[in-house]
Design an enzyme around this catalytic site. Structure first.
Site, PDB file in Angstrom:
ATOM      1  N   GLU A  19      34.000  10.826  54.683  1.00 28.87           N
ATOM      2  CA  GLU A  19      33.072  11.347  55.693  1.00 28.87           C
ATOM      3  C   GLU A  19      32.930  10.377  56.843  1.00 28.87           C
ATOM      4  OE1 GLU A  19      28.993  11.760  57.562  1.00 28.87           O
ATOM      5  OE2 GLU A  19      29.963  10.073  56.566  1.00 28.87           O
TER       6      GLU A  19
ATOM      7  N   SER B  17      23.444  36.802  86.445  1.00 27.91           N
ATOM      8  CA  SER B  17      22.279  37.439  85.834  1.00 27.91           C
ATOM      9  C   SER B  17      22.280  37.209  84.326  1.00 27.91           C
ATOM     10  CB  SER B  17      22.276  38.941  86.117  1.00 27.91           C
ATOM     11  OG  SER B  17      21.266  39.591  85.373  1.00 27.91           O
TER      12      SER B  17
ATOM     13  N   ASP C 259      24.839  41.178  51.273  1.00 25.69           N
ATOM     14  CA  ASP C 259      26.024  40.813  52.049  1.00 25.69           C
ATOM     15  C   ASP C 259      25.736  40.844  53.546  1.00 25.69           C
ATOM     16  OD1 ASP C 259      27.525  40.306  49.844  1.00 25.69           O
ATOM     17  OD2 ASP C 259      28.831  42.051  50.010  1.00 25.69           O
TER      18      ASP C 259
ATOM     19  N   HIS D 293      30.749  28.570  66.711  1.00 23.07           N
ATOM     20  CA  HIS D 293      29.427  29.196  66.638  1.00 23.07           C
ATOM     21  C   HIS D 293      28.883  29.334  68.055  1.00 23.07           C
ATOM     22  CE1 HIS D 293      25.517  30.256  65.065  1.00 23.07           C
ATOM     23  NE2 HIS D 293      25.881  30.004  63.824  1.00 23.07           N
TER      24      HIS D 293
ATOM     25  N   HIS E 201      25.008   1.097  58.572  1.00 24.12           N
ATOM     26  CA  HIS E 201      26.448   0.780  58.551  1.00 24.12           C
ATOM     27  C   HIS E 201      26.736  -0.725  58.592  1.00 24.12           C
ATOM     28  CE1 HIS E 201      28.103   4.994  59.876  1.00 24.12           C
ATOM     29  NE2 HIS E 201      27.383   5.037  58.770  1.00 24.12           N
TER      30      HIS E 201
END
Length: 751
Positions: free
Chosen positions: A425, A629, A667, A690, A554
């Protein structure tokens, strides 16, 4: 459940209303809430009413089984040695977790491996920064490593501070101080102060934005290289000692981290596809997101030596000044007698393809085994990972143990629960992204929700939640059932302490819930696949504490002792986070009807549309001249609001003993998040798909709403071709309007 976030008559509310509802509307909403609740309760079928008690009892047993002492033990065990991605130590930890999850009772636990591009310092040629004189002699060198914390002096394989994926190079030149290296900082330098960063070496302080965005901005400015440091103003809280006597960053402490600009691509050599054995790999020169200039992090003691000699322009204002005893001059170059000296970078890190390992555990569902609820967090760490990530990994471990105990006693969830321990990650969300790429077709068809479980704490003040609006009601209702761990809130709910300490700036009587950005493993599930996602942790007081995140982030000093001595001695905050994360997963996996409320999406969509309209009206003449608009977007949101309300009414009346109708409506709820995904992605960010949410283009950590429109409007007054720029605004409005209308269509009653 209907709550104060929802409005009682969506068709009668003006679009550009004031933020706060009037008192009369609140009273009306409260009355309707009570009536709706009573009505809904009394129309429950006998079977449904009978099932409430057993389900509640199982949930209580699950939550009661979670133990703070176990989390403490797991954290201690996970932090004895470093677990850098791609190393034998992290592989051994993966096998340990696999073995223990099997013992806990999961149906299966597998390792999923991928071969991805990682980055490591050269063991024989260390990275450092030097000041050189006119003859090239080094008269000052930065530290090669951090002084080890007490008790860890003999631990081997501690990676020295470095910026992962920095290219090799030894550039030298004049230094320019660029504050946080944000977009607005470069605007100030270049537009207002007329300072050219081209061909210079930059120095920027950590904080405010993702480090990769700092590097990207430096590249765009034409810099030769950039040095990153942690200023005490951002990483040293007033009145607290430095580690080991407190939780502040010592002068020799350094923040590691990757500096990629992947925009959701995953492994830089296999963007969009899993990095398996037969994957086609790009050449390094073609790799996605790699920086083009050398980058290196240093501590503030070393930064003092560089900044104290700075000449040139004074800082433009106090916001450019940190807490070091230096003038924070911008440069370029050093002052007076030091003007002939230059800064030189010595960067020799190597990029290598290495194998990483995810751990994937499965608890099969009894009723809907083909519907997946996923709880995932990473296990790789830059060094010991006392907070990031092992405070999260320890909580996941305890949640798995509690679920496993119930399974051994004969219980199963309604839906399948997947548990994941992600690898790599820290290098760029590689473990989660590669696994999601490999299983994308299955996840798109079966994924109900993803709950992220990185660091459980970044402070000990209050709860922090970021999630899709679909989960707002779920989170609020769950936290009302849980006890607050906060001092002064004994006997009160977590919802009450959270609401008092972190109230929503938009919705009265509710705690703040933030938008999902990126920088964590939910990214691929939410931004690319459209799976409803969320995360929760304990955080600091962001109002009074201006320092960035937690100071030892970190660094080598992020140890078990940091957590046990200073943040959470009794591990009560870890337990609260385990209850929130575990409780959310339990509800998602066991509620007969998905605990999603589409009406909350309707409310925030309108707020987001209002916000962007207000931004656009900073340019009324251009809006008129180019016929821009927002009417189509407002109309789409209005339509979505009405259809979401109708859908929720049908859910209340749903015969839960009819498996076909139940499956259809469940669903529809599951696929609603997917309906906001567009296949072509956002402009220049194809893996962010998205339409409603994306990481900010200027700060990966922060979420932005209607990002396509927002980016099109950003700095539009300085665009070279205004007609083209405003045309892009119109295009993005049309995409957003279409997507919202299409999403509304998925909630209509099935013919």
């Amino acid at each position: 459940m209907w709550n104060p976030l929802h409005e009682t008559d969506s068709t009668s509310v003006a679009w550009r209303r004031p933020r706060w509802l009037c008192a009369g509307a609140l009273v009306l909403a409260a009355g309707l809430f009570v009536l709706g609740f009573l009505f809904g309760w009394f129309i429950k079928s006998p079977n449904e009413a009978a099932n409430i008690s057993p389900q509640h009892n199982v949930k209580k047993a699950f939550l009661d089984e979670l133990k703070a002492e176990n989390i403490k033990t797991f954290l201690y065990n996970f932090t004895r040695i470093p677990h850098l991605a791609g190393t034998e130590q992290n592989f051994q930890l993966a096998k340990q977790i696999q073995s223990q999850w099997k013992e806990f009772g999961l149906d299966s636990v597998e390792l999923a491996h991928y071969d991805v591009l990682l980055s490591y310092p050269n063991k024989t040629r260390p990275n450092y920064i030097s000041i050189i004189d006119e003859d090239g002699n080094e008269i000052f060198n930065t530290s090669l490593f951090e002084p080890p914390p007490p008790g860890y002096e003999n631990v081997s394989d501690v990676v020295p501070p470095f910026s992962a994926f920095s290219p090799q190079g030894m550039p030298e030149g004049d230094l320019v101080y660029v504050n946080y290296a944000r977009t607005e900082d470069f605007f100030k330098l270049e537009r207002d102060m007329k300072i050219n960063c081209s061909g210079k070496i930059l120095i920027a302080r950590y904080g405010k934005i993702f480090r990769g965005n700092k590097v990207k901005n430096a590249q765009l400015a034409g810099a030769k290289g950039i040095i990153l440091y942690s200023d005490p103003a951002d990483y040293f809280a007033p009145g607290v000692q430095s580690y080991p006597d407190g939780w502040n960053l010592p002068g020799g402490g350094v923040q590691r981290g990757n500096i990629l600009n992947l925009n959701g691509a995953g492994d830089p050599l296999t963007p969009g596809y899993p990095a398996n054995e037969y994957a086609y790999r790009l050449q390094i020169a073609e790799a996605v997101g790699l920086p083009r200039i050398p980058v290196h992090p240093i501590g503030y003691s070393d930064a003092q030596k560089l900044l104290e000699k700075m000449g040139g322009s004074a800082p433009p204002d106090d916001s450019w000044k940190g807490s070091l005893h230096v003038p924070y001059n911008v440069g370029p170059g050093f002052t007076g007698n030091f003007s002939t000296q230059k800064v030189k970078m010595h960067i020799h890190s190597d990029n290598k393809v290495k194998r990483i390992y995810n751990v994937i555990g499965t608890l099969r569902g009894a009723v809907e085994p083909d519907r997946y609820v996923i709880l995932g967090g990473h296990r790789d760490s830059w060094v010991f990972g006392g907070i990031d990530p092992q405070s999260g990994a320890a909580v996941v471990h305890e949640i798995v143990r509690s679920f496993g105990k119930l399974k051994k006693e004969g219980w199963r969830p309604r839906r399948t629960v997947l548990f994941a321990s992600w690898d790599a990650e820290e290098y760029g969300l590689f473990g989660s992204t590669e696994w999601a790429e490999e299983n994308s077709r299955i996840l798109q068809e079966r994924g109900v929700a993803y709950i992220n479980a990185d660091s459980s704490i970044e402070g000990n003040y209050t709860l922090r939640v970021d999630c899709t609006p679909l989960m707002y009601s779920l989170v609020y209702n769950l936290t009302k059932e849980l006890q607050s761990p906060d001092e002064g809130f004994e006997g009160k709910s977590l919802f009450e302490s959270w609401n008092e300490k972190s109230p929503s700036p938009e919705f009265s009587g509710l705690p703040r819930i933030s938008k999902l950005g990126s920088g964590n493993d939910f990214e691929v599930f939410f931004q690319r696949l459209g799976i409803a996602s969320g995360r929760a942790r304990y955080t600091k007081d962001w109002v009074t504490n201006k320092f960035s995140s937690y100071p030892l982030y970190h660094s080598v000093y992020e140890t078990y002792e940091l957590v046990e001595k200073f943040y959470d001695p009794t591990f009560k905050y870890h337990l609260a986070v385990a209850q929130v994360r575990g409780g959310i997963v339990f509800e998602l996996a066991n509620s007969v009807v998905r605990p999603f409320d589409c009406r909350d999406y309707a409310v925030v969509l309108r707020n987001y549309a209002d916000k962007l309209y207000n931004i656009s009206m900073n340019h009324p003449q251009e809006m008129k001249a180019y016929s821009v608009s927002f009417d189509s977007l407002f109309s789409a949101v209005k339509n979505f609001t009405e259809i979401a309300s109708n859908f929720s009414e049908r859910v209340q009346d749903l015969d839960k003993n009819n498996p076909i109708l139940l499956r259809i409506m469940n669903d529809q709820l599951m696929f609603l998040e997917r309906a906001f995904i567009v296949p072509l992605g956002l402009p220049d960010r194809a893996f962010y798909r998205h339409v409603i949410y994306a990481p900010s283009s200027h700060n990966k950590y922060m979420g932005e709403s209607f990002p396509g429109i927002y980016d099109a409007l950003f700095d539009i007054e300085n665009k070279v071709d205004p007609s083209k720029a405003w045309g892009e605004v119109k295009r993005q409005i049309s995409i957003a309007a279409f997507t919202v209308q299409a999403a509304a269509g998925t909630l209509r009653e099935v013919a």
